[in-house]
Design a protein around this motif. Sequence first.
Motif, mmCIF file in Angstrom:
data_model
loop_
_atom_site.group_PDB
_atom_site.id
_atom_site.type_symbol
_atom_site.label_atom_id
_atom_site.label_comp_id
_atom_site.label_asym_id
_atom_site.label_seq_id
_atom_site.Cartn_x
_atom_site.Cartn_y
_atom_site.Cartn_z
ATOM 1 N N GLU A 150 13.776 13.738 24.015
ATOM 2 C CA GLU A 150 13.867 12.620 24.956
ATOM 3 C C GLU A 150 13.929 11.271 24.237
ATOM 4 O O GLU A 150 14.742 10.415 24.578
ATOM 5 C CB GLU A 150 12.668 12.649 25.897
ATOM 6 N N ILE A 151 13.088 11.093 23.242
ATOM 7 C CA ILE A 151 13.035 9.818 22.519
ATOM 8 C C ILE A 151 14.339 9.548 21.771
ATOM 9 O O ILE A 151 14.866 8.435 21.801
ATOM 10 C CB ILE A 151 11.834 9.788 21.551
ATOM 11 N N LEU A 152 14.859 10.572 21.095
ATOM 12 C CA LEU A 152 16.059 10.396 20.275
ATOM 13 C C LEU A 152 17.351 10.674 21.029
ATOM 14 O O LEU A 152 18.440 10.551 20.452
ATOM 15 C CB LEU A 152 15.979 11.303 19.040
ATOM 16 N N GLN A 153 17.233 11.075 22.296
ATOM 17 C CA GLN A 153 18.418 11.390 23.103
ATOM 18 C C GLN A 153 19.283 12.447 22.415
ATOM 19 O O GLN A 153 20.500 12.285 22.275
ATOM 20 C CB GLN A 153 19.228 10.121 23.385
ATOM 21 N N MET A 154 18.617 13.516 21.978
ATOM 22 C CA MET A 154 19.294 14.638 21.330
ATOM 23 C C MET A 154 19.106 15.883 22.177
ATOM 24 O O MET A 154 18.063 16.034 22.816
ATOM 25 C CB MET A 154 18.682 14.924 19.946
ATOM 26 N N PRO A 155 20.057 16.808 22.150
ATOM 27 C CA PRO A 155 19.856 18.069 22.860
ATOM 28 C C PRO A 155 18.731 18.878 22.217
ATOM 29 O O PRO A 155 18.601 18.902 20.989
ATOM 30 C CB PRO A 155 21.186 18.800 22.718
ATOM 31 N N ILE A 156 17.942 19.528 23.035
ATOM 32 C CA ILE A 156 16.838 20.359 22.528
ATOM 33 C C ILE A 156 17.357 21.424 21.574
ATOM 34 O O ILE A 156 16.693 21.771 20.599
ATOM 35 C CB ILE A 156 16.063 20.990 23.702
ATOM 36 N N SER A 157 18.549 21.934 21.830
ATOM 37 C CA SER A 157 19.121 22.997 20.994
ATOM 38 C C SER A 157 19.368 22.555 19.557
ATOM 39 O O SER A 157 19.536 23.389 18.667
ATOM 40 C CB SER A 157 20.425 23.503 21.608
ATOM 41 N N LYS A 158 19.377 21.255 19.298
ATOM 42 C CA LYS A 158 19.616 20.725 17.952
ATOM 43 C C LYS A 158 18.316 20.408 17.207
ATOM 44 O O LYS A 158 18.357 19.935 16.074
ATOM 45 C CB LYS A 158 20.455 19.437 18.024
ATOM 46 N N ILE A 159 17.165 20.657 17.851
ATOM 47 C CA ILE A 159 15.878 20.288 17.257
ATOM 48 C C ILE A 159 15.022 21.524 17.037
ATOM 49 O O ILE A 159 14.841 22.341 17.938
ATOM 50 C CB ILE A 159 15.117 19.299 18.167
ATOM 51 N N ARG A 160 14.505 21.647 15.834
ATOM 52 C CA ARG A 160 13.582 22.732 15.501
ATOM 53 C C ARG A 160 12.298 22.110 14.983
ATOM 54 O O ARG A 160 12.328 21.330 14.024
ATOM 55 C CB ARG A 160 14.196 23.627 14.432
ATOM 56 N N VAL A 161 11.186 22.435 15.619
ATOM 57 C CA VAL A 161 9.881 21.936 15.184
ATOM 58 C C VAL A 161 9.105 23.100 14.587
ATOM 59 O O VAL A 161 8.922 24.132 15.238
ATOM 60 C CB VAL A 161 9.093 21.312 16.354
ATOM 61 N N ILE A 162 8.663 22.922 13.352
ATOM 62 C CA ILE A 162 7.879 23.946 12.672
ATOM 63 C C ILE A 162 6.443 23.436 12.578
ATOM 64 O O ILE A 162 6.171 22.467 11.859
ATOM 65 C CB ILE A 162 8.446 24.239 11.273
#
Length: 82
Positions: free
Chosen positions: A39-51
């Motif tokens: 939401e903050i970076l206006q990026m699709p969730i599919s492009k973000i991986r949190v480890i």
Amino acid sequence: MHQGYLEPHNATAQYNADGQLTIWCSTQAAFGARDQISEILQMPISKIRVIPLEIGGGFGGKIGVYLEPIAALLSKKSGHRP
């Protein structure tokens, strides 16, 4: 009063040329962090991986994101690996 977790907030990010973002951070809610970063970076969730890393106790204080979006933007701007 504030939670007494054992380590400070931390985040390391790697932004690849293909637009994939990987973030390593001490969080109690990896999927919640991913949603907030998206939401903050206006990026699709599919492009973000949190480890998630070990948190050493958070007591609710490591649910929100603080450093993660900043680390992501610095990684993107610098073009360097973590």
